[in-house]
Design a protein around this motif. Structure first.
Motif, PDB file in Angstrom:
ATOM      1  N   ASP A 240       0.811  -1.351   0.039  1.00  9.63           N
ATOM      2  CA  ASP A 240       0.043   0.092   0.085  1.00  9.63           C
ATOM      3  C   ASP A 240       0.760   1.270  -0.096  1.00  9.63           C
ATOM      4  O   ASP A 240       2.041   1.280   0.852  1.00  9.63           O
ATOM      5  CB  ASP A 240      -0.936   0.134   1.213  1.00  9.63           C
ATOM      6  CG  ASP A 240      -2.092   1.131   1.164  1.00  9.63           C
ATOM      7  OD1 ASP A 240      -2.112   2.168   0.877  1.00  9.63           O
ATOM      8  OD2 ASP A 240      -3.008   0.553   1.756  1.00  9.63           O
ATOM      9  N   ARG A 242       0.437   3.714   1.481  1.00 14.10           N
ATOM     10  CA  ARG A 242       0.103   4.307   2.449  1.00 14.10           C
ATOM     11  C   ARG A 242       0.209   3.422   3.890  1.00 14.10           C
ATOM     12  O   ARG A 242       0.203   2.266   3.681  1.00 14.10           O
ATOM     13  CB  ARG A 242      -1.301   4.696   2.768  1.00 14.10           C
ATOM     14  CG  ARG A 242      -1.919   5.936   2.031  1.00 14.10           C
ATOM     15  CD  ARG A 242      -3.095   6.324   2.516  1.00 14.10           C
ATOM     16  NE  ARG A 242      -4.338   5.467   2.718  1.00 14.10           N
ATOM     17  CZ  ARG A 242      -4.943   5.069   3.553  1.00 14.10           C
ATOM     18  NH1 ARG A 242      -4.987   6.013   4.677  1.00 14.10           N
ATOM     19  NH2 ARG A 242      -5.963   4.178   3.580  1.00 14.10           N
ATOM     20  N   ASP A 261       1.329  -2.720  -8.893  1.00  4.82           N
ATOM     21  CA  ASP A 261       1.254  -3.955  -8.327  1.00  4.82           C
ATOM     22  C   ASP A 261       1.149  -4.986  -9.488  1.00  4.82           C
ATOM     23  O   ASP A 261       1.559  -6.123  -9.290  1.00  4.82           O
ATOM     24  CB  ASP A 261      -0.397  -4.006  -7.781  1.00  4.82           C
ATOM     25  CG  ASP A 261      -0.535  -2.695  -6.685  1.00  4.82           C
ATOM     26  OD1 ASP A 261      -0.229  -3.018  -5.309  1.00  4.82           O
ATOM     27  OD2 ASP A 261      -0.824  -1.821  -6.861  1.00  4.82           O
ATOM     28  N   LYS A 611     -10.970   3.675   2.977  1.00  2.21           N
ATOM     29  CA  LYS A 611     -11.795   3.707   4.369  1.00  2.21           C
ATOM     30  C   LYS A 611     -11.121   3.979   5.542  1.00  2.21           C
ATOM     31  O   LYS A 611     -10.172   3.604   5.812  1.00  2.21           O
ATOM     32  CB  LYS A 611     -12.319   2.407   4.363  1.00  2.21           C
ATOM     33  CG  LYS A 611     -12.720   1.669   3.184  1.00  2.21           C
ATOM     34  CD  LYS A 611     -14.110   2.355   2.281  1.00  2.21           C
ATOM     35  CE  LYS A 611     -14.585   1.737   1.114  1.00  2.21           C
ATOM     36  NZ  LYS A 611     -14.057   2.082   0.000  1.00  2.21           N
ATOM     37  N   SER A 615     -16.236   5.089   9.669  1.00  3.33           N
ATOM     38  CA  SER A 615     -17.433   5.293   8.776  1.00  3.33           C
ATOM     39  C   SER A 615     -17.480   4.394   7.756  1.00  3.33           C
ATOM     40  O   SER A 615     -16.372   3.710   7.276  1.00  3.33           O
ATOM     41  CB  SER A 615     -17.402   6.746   8.497  1.00  3.33           C
ATOM     42  OG  SER A 615     -16.496   7.002   7.694  1.00  3.33           O
ATOM     43  N   GLN A 617     -18.435   4.367   3.821  1.00  5.64           N
ATOM     44  CA  GLN A 617     -18.728   5.070   2.328  1.00  5.64           C
ATOM     45  C   GLN A 617     -19.199   6.417   2.759  1.00  5.64           C
ATOM     46  O   GLN A 617     -18.712   7.230   3.170  1.00  5.64           O
ATOM     47  CB  GLN A 617     -19.816   4.187   1.617  1.00  5.64           C
ATOM     48  CG  GLN A 617     -19.908   2.618   1.766  1.00  5.64           C
ATOM     49  CD  GLN A 617     -18.631   2.188   1.120  1.00  5.64           C
ATOM     50  OE1 GLN A 617     -17.673   2.666   0.836  1.00  5.64           O
ATOM     51  NE2 GLN A 617     -18.854   0.883   0.724  1.00  5.64           N
ATOM     52  N   SER A 718      -7.078   5.640  -8.248  1.00  6.56           N
ATOM     53  CA  SER A 718      -6.306   6.172  -7.641  1.00  6.56           C
ATOM     54  C   SER A 718      -5.267   6.838  -9.023  1.00  6.56           C
ATOM     55  O   SER A 718      -4.033   7.478  -8.740  1.00  6.56           O
ATOM     56  CB  SER A 718      -5.223   5.156  -7.173  1.00  6.56           C
ATOM     57  OG  SER A 718      -5.659   4.716  -6.036  1.00  6.56           O
TER      58      SER A 718
END
Ligand SMILES: Nc1nc2c(c(=O)[nH]1)N[C@H]1C(S)=C(S)[C@@H](COP(=O)(O)OP(=O)(O)OC[C@H]3O[C@@H](n4cnc5c(=O)[nH]c(N)nc54)[C@H](O)[C@@H]3O)O[C@H]1N2
Ligand SMILES: Nc1nc2c(c(=O)[nH]1)N[C@H]1C(S)=C(S)[C@@H](COP(=O)(O)OP(=O)(O)OC[C@H]3O[C@@H](n4cnc5c(=O)[nH]c(N)nc54)[C@H](O)[C@@H]3O)O[C@H]1N2
Ligand code: SF4
Ligand SMILES: [Mo]
Length: 727
Positions: A240, A242, A261, A611, A615, A617, A718
Motif C-alpha cells: 500500500d 500508505r 502492483d 476507508k 465510517s 462510504q 488512484s
C-alpha cells in the motif's frame, strides 16, 4: 458548526420518539406484539431480539437490547458467521442511524429548485402515485429504457431489480464497478466464480495483501481471521502506498508505487514459474493455458519490476520463495476495492493465478460460503419483458466481458449528458448516494440536470435525495423485515426490533406498492412481509414463527450437490483458465500482460482514497456517535513533500484536478509515499439535510476523474492526479 448529542440528550430523544409513536398511535404495535409472541420481550417490552446489521454490506448478525420499546445496545450474534459475537464500531453505533434526528420519516416532494433542498411532506398515496405516473409518462413517451435505475447491494435489492426488469429498462447501475469489478471479473474469467479466496484457513502461514486494509476497511469475521493469523505468527506482506493500520500490524510493509502492483505480481509469477516452484500435478490436472502464461511472464523478471514498483528485486524474489515455501497455507488476497488503475483487471488476474498455480484449492481458495438463495422459495411471477435497447453504460457493446448484473455504473453519465445513443429522462435510486460515490461529482450533477424526474429511496436526506424530486423513506434496518439470507446451511432473518418511526416503510412494501401502480402487480405476488417470508421458507419446512423467535435457523436438509472429489469450474473449459479464450475472442490478452499505468506529470501527485474504521462510504458521517470519534478529515502529505512545497501541518490548501478543485487542511505525516496524497472519503456533503456532517471536510469525489478499466469496467480512482498549493 456541527452539533453533538450528549448521552442524556440521546436517551431523551429515544423517549421522545417512542412517546410520539404512542401518542400518535399511527401504527399498531406489531413489532412488540410479534416479539412478545416470539418470547423476545417481557410484559414490560424489554428483552433481546436477533436481527442483522446494515451499516455495511458485510451484514453481521446482531442482537438488539430493547428497553421500553427502544434499542439501547447492539451486540454481535455469536451464531452468525459474519459477526461471531462481534460488531465493529459502526455496527455498535448503528442505533444512532435509526435515531438520527435528521431521519426522513415521511415521503417528501420537492417544491424549490433542484438542489435547493426545499421539500414538502406528502402522504404515501400521493408520493407513490406521483412516482408511478412520472415513470409511466417517461415509458410511454420515450420507452422504458429512458428510466435509469441504480442501487447498492442490500437485502431488498431483489425487489428493486424485480421492479426495474419488469418495467423493462436495461439501465441498471450498481456500486460494484465503483468497488470490485476488477476482482470479480478476473475471478469469473479464471475460476467462473466471483470470490474464491478469503482469509479463513486457520493454518495460514503467509498472507499477501494488495491494498486490502482489513484493519480499517472492516469485514468483521475476515478482519478477525487476519488478527488471529497474525497472533498465530503468520507472516503478512502488505502492499500500500500508505502506512495504514494494517501496515502497522503486518510483518512487512511495501510502499509500492501506485498502479504497479501488476508488475510486482507478474514478477512473482516469473520467479515461481521460472524456478518451477508451482504445483505441477495440480496445474496439469486442473488448469488450461499454462504454456501461454509461462511464455508471457518469462519477460517480467524482478529486475524489470523493481524500478516500476520501487521494491528491490531481491525482496520480490524472496517473497516469491517465501510464498512458495508456505504453500498450501499461503494466500495472495485479491483485495476488495481494487479498481485503482486501468490495468487493475490484469493485476487481479495475476493475483488469482498466483493462488491457482500453487494448487492450494480447498485450503486458501474455496467454493466459499457466500449468501446464496438456492434453498429458498420465492413468490411466482411472469417472465420479464424482452429488452432490446442498448445499455447506456456500454455493457456489452463497449465492455463485452462485464456481466449485466454488475455493469459499469460510472460510464452512464456521459451518455445521459450527450443523449447518445438515446436520451434518458428519469433516474430511480435506492440505498445509494451516487452524488458522492461516483467520481467527478460535477458530471453526476450535470447528468441530473438532463433528467425530468429523480426519485430516491433512503433513510435520510443524503446528497442524492437532496437533488431528487421525490424522496421515499425506507424503514431503517432496525425497523423492518427484509428477504431472508441463506449462508451455508443456515438461514438468517432481518426483523424489526422496534416499530418503524414516522411513516417509514419496508422496501418489501414500497416496491409492491409501486409495482401495483405501474400495472406490474404480478411481479409482486405477496400480501405483506410475513407472506413474502413464508413463501421463501416454503420449500425448507421451517415455520416463520421458528425463524422469528431465534433470528436464524439451520436448514433441515442441506444440498451437498457439487461436493465431489473431482474438481470442476464454471468456466467454458470446465478448468481454471490461466489463458482465457473468452478474453482473447473479444480482443483482450488471454493471459495477464503488462499495461503501463499513467503517471503524474511534474508537480502532480497521485490522490489516494481509502476507508476509515469509523465510517462506511457516504452514509454514516451523520451518525452522531460515530462522528464524535472521528478526527476532522485532513489531506495526508508526506513530510518531505510538504517541506519542499513550503507547506506545514494544518495549512489550508487548494487541491486541483482536471475536473474540480477543493479546499482542505493538511496533515503532515511520514505514513505516505512522497508522490501521493490521501483523503478520507465521505465528507464535504452537499446536503444541508445532514446537519451533523454538513460543513465537515471536503469531497474527494469533486476532484476524482472518471477512468474505467477497459476489461472489467471498474473505475480507477488512484489514477486521479492533482496539484496542490496553499489556499
Ligand atoms: N470501516 C469501513 N469498513 C468497510 C467499508 C467502509 O466504508 N468502512 N467499506 C466496505 C467496502 S464496500 C469495501 S469495498 C471494502 C474496501 O476494502 P479495501 O479495499 O481494503 O479498502 P480501501 O480503503 O478502499 O482501499 C485500500 C487501500 O488501497 C490503497 N491503494 C490505493 N491505490 C493503490 C494502489 O495502486 N496499490 C495498492 N497496493 N494500494 C492502493 C489505499 O491507500 C487504501 O489504503 O471495505 C469494506 N469495509
Ligand atoms: N471517493 C471514493 N469513492 C468511492 C469509494 C471510496 O473509497 N472513495 N468507495 C467505492 C466503494 S468501495 C463503494 S462500495 C461505493 C459505495 O457507494 P454507495 O453505494 O453510493 O454508498 P453508500 O454510502 O453505501 O450509500 C449509502 C446510502 O444508503 C443510505 N442508507 C443507509 N441505510 C439505508 C437503508 O436501510 N435503506 C435505504 N434505502 N437507504 C439506506 C444512506 O443514507 C446512504 O445515502 O463507493 C465507491 N466510491
Ligand atoms: S462489519 Fe461492522 S458495519 Fe459491517 S455489518 Fe458487520 S458490524 Fe455492521
Ligand atoms: Mo465497496
Amino acid at each position: 458548526m456541527t452539533k453533538t448529542l450528549s448521552r442524556r440528550d440521546f436517551l431523551k430523544l429515544g423517549g421522545a420518539t417512542s412517546a410520539a409513536l404512542a401518542v400518535g398511535s399511527l401504527l399498531p404495535p406489531k413489532v412488540a406484539q410479534a416479539a412478545r409472541e416470539a418470547g423476545h420481550l417481557n410484559a414490560d417490552g424489554d428483552g433481546f431480539i436477533s436481527s442483522m446489521c446494515e451499516m455495511c454490506v458485510w451484514r453481521c448478525g446482531l442482537i438488539a437490547k430493547i428497553v421500553d420499546g427502544r434499542v439501547v445496545k447492539l451486540d454481535g450474534n455469536p451464531d452468525h458467521p459474519h459477526s461471531r459475537g462481534n460488531l465493529c464500531p459502526r455496527g455498535q453505533s448503528g442505533l444512532m442511524n435509526t435515531y438520527d434526528p435528521d431521519r426522513v420519516l415521511t415521503p417528501l416532494i420537492r417544491v424549490g429548485k433542484r438542489g435547493e433542498g426545499k421539500f414538502r411532506k406528502a402522504t404515501w398515496e400521493e408520493a407513490l402515485d406521483l412516482v408511478a405516473s412520472k415513470m409511466t409518462e417517461i415509458k410511454n413517451k420515450y420507452g422504458a429504457e429512458a428510466m435509469v435505475f441504480s442501487s447498492t447491494h442490500n437485502l431488498s435489492q431483489p425487489l428493486f431489480e424485480n421492479l426495474l426488469y419488469a418495467f423493462g429498462s436495461p439501465n441498471y447501475g450498481t456500486q460494484r464497478s465503483l468497488c470490485f469489478n476488477a476482482m470479480i471479473v478476473a475471478n469469473l474469467m479464471t475460476y467462473g466464480m466471483e470470490e474464491p479466496a478469503r482469509i479463513y484457513d486457520d493454518k495460514l502461514k503467509y498472507i499477501l495483501l494488495t491494498g486490502r486494509n482489513l484493519l480499517e476497511a472492516i469485514s468483521t469475521s475476515e478482519t478477525h481471521d487476519l488478527v488471529m493469523a497474525i497472533d498465530r505468527g503468520a507472516k503478512v506482506v502488505y502492499l500500500d502506498p500508505r502506512y495504514t493500520k494494517t501496515a502497522s500490524k503486518a510483518t512487512e510493509w511495501l510502499p509500492i508505487k501506485p498502479g504497479n502492483d501488476l508488475a510486482f505480481h507478474l514478477a512473482l509469477l516469473n520467479v515461481i514459474i521460472g524456478e518451477k516452484l508451482y504445483n505441477r500435478t495440480f496445474v496439469e490436472k486442473n488448469t488450461i493455458g499454462f504454456d501461454e502464461l509461462k511464455k508471457e511472464v518469462s519477460k517480467y523478471t524482478p529486475d524489470w519490476a523493481s524500478p516500476l514498483t520501487g521494491i528491490p528485486a531481491e525482496t520480490i524474489t524472496r517473497i516469491a520463495h517465501e510464498f512458495a515455501d508456505a504453500t498450501p497455507h499461503a494466500l495472495a488476497h485479491n483485495g476488495w476495492r481494487t479498481s485503482n488503475f486501468v490495468n487493475s483487471f490484469h493485476t487481479q488476474r495475476a493475483i488469482t493465478i498466483l493462488n491457482a498455480i500453487m494448487g492450494n484449492w480447498g485450503t486458501t481458495i474455496t467454493t466459499g460460503a457466500g449468501e446464496e438463495s438456492g434453498a429458498l422459495g420465492a413468490p411466482s411471477q411472469p417472465p420479464y419483458p424482452r429488452i432490446s435497447a442498448l445499455r447506456l453504460d456500454g455493457v456489452p457493446w463497449k465492455y463485452p466481458v462485464v456481466p449485466f448484473k454488475i455493469g459499469v455504473f460510472q460510464e452512464m453519465r456521459d451518455n445521459i449528458v450527450s443523449g447518445d445513443p438515446y436520451e434518458a429522462h428519469g433516474w430511480f435510486i435506492s440505498r445509494q448516494n451516487p452524488v458522492m460515490s461516483l467520481p467527478d461529482r460535477g458530471k453526476t450533477l450535470k447528468a441530473f440536470e438532463k433528467l425530468d424526474f429523480i426519485v430516491t429511496v433512503d433513510i435520510s436526506l443524503n446528497d442524492t435525495a437532496w437533488f431528487s424530486d421525490v424522496v421515499l423513506p425506507e424503514a431503517s434496518y432496525l425497523e423492518r423485515y427484509d428477504p431472508l439470507v441463506p449462508i451455508g446451511d443456515k438461514v438468517f432473518l432481518r426483523q424489526p426490533v422496534i416499530e418503524p418511526q414516522g411513516e417509514a416503510k419496508s422496501a418489501l412494501w414500497i416496491y409492491k406498492q409501486l409495482g401495483e401502480r405501474l400495472g406490474l402487480g404480478d411481479f409482486f405476488q405477496y400480501a405483506d412481509e410475513d407472506d413474502y417470508l413464508r413463501q421463501q421458507l416454503e420449500p425448507t419446512g421451517i415455520s416463520l414463527e421458528e425463524i422469528k423467535s431465534k433470528g436464524w435457523v439451520e436448514l433441515k436438509e442441506t444440498s451437498h450437490a457439487g461436493e465431489s472429489s473431482e474438481l470442476t469450474w464454471n468456466t467454458p473449459s470446465g478448468k481454471i483458465e490461466l489463458y482465457s479464450d473468452t478474453l482473447a475472442k473479444v480482443g483482450f490478452p488471454g493471459v495477464p500482460t503488462w499495461e503501463e499505468p499513467p503517471q503524474p506529470a511534474e508537480g502532480q501527485f497521485y490522490l489516494l482514497t481509502g476507508k476509515v474504521a469509523q465510517s462506511t462510504q457516504f452514509g454514516t458521517q451523520n451518525n452522531q456517535l460515530l462522528h464524535k470519534y472521528s478526527d476532522d478529515p485532513r489531506l495526508w502529505i508526506n513530510a518531505k513533500t510538504a517541506a519542499n512545497l513550503g507547506l506545514a501541518d494544518d495549512d489550508w490548501v487548494e487541491v486541483t484536478s482536471s475536473v474540480g478543485m477543493i479546499h482542505t487542511r493538511l496533515q503532515v505525516t511520514q505514513a505516505i509515499r512522497p508522490d501521493c496524497l490521501y483523503m478520507t472519503p465521505g465528507y464535504g456533503h452537499l446536503s444541508k439535510g445532514l446537519t451533523t456532517a454538513f460543513g465537515v471536510g471536503a469531497a474527494d469525489s469533486a476532484v476524482h476523474v472518471t477512468f474505467t478499466d477497459p476489461i472489467s469496467g471498474g473505475q480507477a480512482l488512484s489514477q486521479t492526479f492533482v496539484t496542490i498549493k496553499k489556499a
